[in-house]
Write a protein that holds these residues in place. Structure first.
Motif, mmCIF file in Angstrom:
data_model
loop_
_atom_site.group_PDB
_atom_site.id
_atom_site.type_symbol
_atom_site.label_atom_id
_atom_site.label_comp_id
_atom_site.label_asym_id
_atom_site.label_seq_id
_atom_site.Cartn_x
_atom_site.Cartn_y
_atom_site.Cartn_z
ATOM 1 N N GLU A 58 40.277 38.846 30.970
ATOM 2 C CA GLU A 58 41.347 39.030 31.953
ATOM 3 C C GLU A 58 41.959 37.710 32.412
ATOM 4 O OE1 GLU A 58 42.430 42.038 32.652
ATOM 5 O OE2 GLU A 58 40.871 42.942 31.407
ATOM 6 N N PRO A 76 46.343 31.998 43.165
ATOM 7 C CA PRO A 76 46.191 33.310 42.522
ATOM 8 C C PRO A 76 45.804 33.254 41.047
ATOM 9 C CG PRO A 76 48.510 32.787 42.893
ATOM 10 C CD PRO A 76 47.721 31.759 43.629
ATOM 11 N N MET A 121 41.496 38.060 42.027
ATOM 12 C CA MET A 121 41.764 39.497 41.944
ATOM 13 C C MET A 121 40.511 40.331 42.171
ATOM 14 S SD MET A 121 44.882 39.464 41.880
ATOM 15 C CE MET A 121 44.915 41.248 42.085
ATOM 16 N N ALA A 139 40.414 40.492 45.869
ATOM 17 C CA ALA A 139 41.450 41.403 46.365
ATOM 18 C C ALA A 139 41.065 42.862 46.124
ATOM 19 C CB ALA A 139 42.786 41.085 45.689
ATOM 20 N N GLU A 140 40.544 43.159 44.946
ATOM 21 C CA GLU A 140 40.152 44.538 44.630
ATOM 22 C C GLU A 140 38.998 45.002 45.517
ATOM 23 O OE1 GLU A 140 39.334 44.183 40.508
ATOM 24 O OE2 GLU A 140 41.457 44.034 39.941
ATOM 25 N N LYS A 162 49.632 42.063 39.238
ATOM 26 C CA LYS A 162 48.241 42.466 39.446
ATOM 27 C C LYS A 162 48.026 43.091 40.825
ATOM 28 C CE LYS A 162 46.348 39.056 36.228
ATOM 29 N NZ LYS A 162 45.459 37.872 36.058
ATOM 30 N N PHE A 163 48.936 42.810 41.761
ATOM 31 C CA PHE A 163 48.803 43.390 43.105
ATOM 32 C C PHE A 163 49.412 44.792 43.192
ATOM 33 C CE2 PHE A 163 48.232 38.905 43.813
ATOM 34 C CZ PHE A 163 47.310 38.832 44.844
ATOM 35 N N LEU A 187 46.988 47.807 44.041
ATOM 36 C CA LEU A 187 46.034 47.692 45.139
ATOM 37 C C LEU A 187 46.425 48.507 46.365
ATOM 38 C CD1 LEU A 187 45.125 43.897 44.942
ATOM 39 C CD2 LEU A 187 44.041 45.847 43.822
#
Length: 529
Positions: A28, A332, A351, A354-355, A394-395, A398
């Motif tokens: 990733e 980020p 990430m 964040a997840e 990627k956001f 979420l």
């Protein structure tokens, strides 16, 4: 066994090469710890395991610029790979992936891009047919990579235009979109007037180190003046980040608690309580924590990072149940994760953090995001427009809005003795976007990146990181010069404000004529203690 690369330039294999900002890349595109060195004519990636790994580094793509680019993940083997070939392979692969993610096939105007992609793929196929002659293969790969970089930026712009039109048609923009981060230490009338009249909102940093320089000393006077001024002028305020655990913002006296998480938690809790209580009636949005996932000042475990985030957000909610809160992600692209000590990763990938927050039941309203590029420090080397668009995507899953609370690039290509580092950072060593940085290019970058970001339906607001060139965080990074005169980027920002300004809401009167909305009440004065 390490992964090894040969590097070619202008048909010749390099026998000397200095890898800049090089790091190992895992699944990733997450940076992972690894030793990168150039030895005996080979670029070597050493890892403690034999898993597939890629490499990312600053790479010159000619007139298009110089960016952090990465390869695909590769299995260790005795025969070296050709770095030029693997960089081109990854970018072409990423283009194919994103055209599917962005669902671009249904648009007639996309045909020209498909043709360019086909040409790049055919050139890369020719490259693969010449691997027995690495010098020739590298030359073909360089051409394929240049085509791919150019095409990917065009695709990012094409996708931006599609989504922007869609968002405009649905009136998908909030009232307060364009802001600026201010410096509370600046006490200048023109500076304040520019903030009050030329932006939709202001971001007011609340550095723990400056507000509480000693454990028993609390000095919020500069912040008091700014918050009261903005409140009187009815300028919405994003306060914070309240807690940012890095050397520039953690008080020096906290060093004795470096390995005591319980004491860190108690001190941070006390500080946040004081700040929220003090400014509770004058702040619209609370930026609670920022960059906590990067672990730069304290060695926290993953569980401690999540616990501290949960505790501080919950504390703000307890004090102000209706408050809007942000948790901010810095860096980020996650470069810090590859810079741990003793081969261990540093912090938590952005990430993953964040997840975890999005799924952990923590009651915050939105993510904050900071993107500062163009200087040679970890996380701040140049990226191209396509990479930035992919990072924002990627956001999308979420389920929370994104506030870009600080964004910026330099306005000059050499060191700035007047910046916060005293001229220690030279933008020329961090790559370039099309050409070396200057005030006009800074404005062009702002135009492209702001529109790209605002095309994402989950991005709610954007704040430039420096108002002026008076001690900016990036060399020449301000919208105004050091004499507070507008630069090209300031003019561009005002054009963007006009372009994205939502239509006024007309309230009909009893006689059917439109009336102006009522003037909001003046906010109450700042509480004093």
């Amino acid at each position: 066994m390490p992964v090894k690369f040969e590097i070619y330039r202008n048909g010749a294999r390099l026998t000397a090469f200095e890898p800049v900002a090089a790091m190992a890349i895992g699944p990733e595109s997450v940076p992972v710890p690894g030793e990168i060195l150039f030895r005996d004519g080979l670029l070597i990636v050493n890892r403690k395991d034999d898993h597939a790994v890629g490499i990312a580094l600053l790479w010159d793509v000619g007139p298009l610029g110089s960016f952090i680019l990465e390869t695909t993940r590769l299995q260790p083997r005795e025969k070296p790979y050709v770095l030029n070939v693997e960089l081109a392979r990854f970018r072409l692969m990423k283009i194919v992936q994103k055209q599917e993610d962005w669902n671009l096939f249904d648009f007639p105007k996309f045909e020209k891009f498909l043709q360019k992609l086909h040409e790049g793929q055919m050139l890369f196929a020719e490259t693969l047919g010449k691997l027995h002659d690495p010098a020739v293969a590298a030359g073909l790969a360089d051409r394929a990579l240049e085509m791919a970089i150019d095409l990917s930026e065009q695709l990012a712009t094409f996708h931006t235009d599609l989504l922007l039109n869609r968002r405009k048609q649905t009136n998908g923009f909030v009232k307060h979109v364009f802001g600026c981060r201010i410096d509370p230490q600046v006490n200048n009338e023109r500076y304040r007037e520019m903030v009050a009249t030329q932006f939709d909102y202001a971001v007011v940093p609340m550095s723990w180190k400056e507000v509480q320089p000693q454990e028993q000393s609390f000095n919020p006077a500069p912040v008091d003046e700014w918050v009261e001024f903005l409140s009187k002028r009815r300028v919405p305020t994003i306060a914070g980040p309240l807690v940012r655990l890095d050397s520039q913002n953690v008080p020096d006296w906290m060093v004795i608690w470096e390995h005591d998480f319980d004491m860190l938690r108690e001190m941070a809790y006390d500080y946040v309580q004081k700040m929220v209580t003090r400014y509770r009636k004058a702040v619209a949005v609370w930026n609670v924590v920022a960059g906590i996932q990067s672990n730069t000042a304290f060695s926290l475990s993953f569980e401690q990072i999540i616990e501290l985030t949960r505790l501080l957000v919950s504390q703000v909610k307890t004090l102000l149940p209706g408050a809007r809160t942000l948790v901010t992600i810095t860096h980020p692209f996650g470069e810090y994760h590859a810079r741990g000590r003793g081969g261990a990763p540093a912090g938590v990938p952005p990430m993953l953090y964040a997840e975890m927050l999005a799924n952990a039941g923590i009651a915050f309203e939105a993510f904050g995001l900071e993107i500062e590029l163009g200087v040679p420090t970890t996380g701040n080397f140049n990226r191209d427009l396509f990479q930035m668009s992919c990072a924002l995507d990627k956001f999308a899953t979420l389920g929370k809005p994104v506030f870009i609370t600080a964004i910026g690039v330099p306005g000059r290509h050499n060191a700035d003795p007047g910046d916060v580092t005293g001229g220690r950072l030279n933008p020329d060593q961090a790559g370039r976007w099309h050409r070396p940085w200057d005030p006009q290019l800074q404005a062009e970058w702002m135009d492209a990146v702001y529109q790209m970001a605002l095309s994402k339906p989950f991005v709610e607001a954007i704040a430039w990181n420096n108002l002026t060139d008076v001690k900016p965080s990036l060399p020449g990074g301000g919208l105004l010069d050091d004499m507070l005169q507008p630069k090209a980027a300031f003019t561009k920002l005002q054009q963007l404000r006009e372009k994205f300004r939502p239509p006024p809401v007309q309230v009909p009167t009893a006689h059917g004529a439109p009336a102006q909305p009522a003037t909001p009440p003046t906010p109450p004065p700042l509480p004093r203690k």
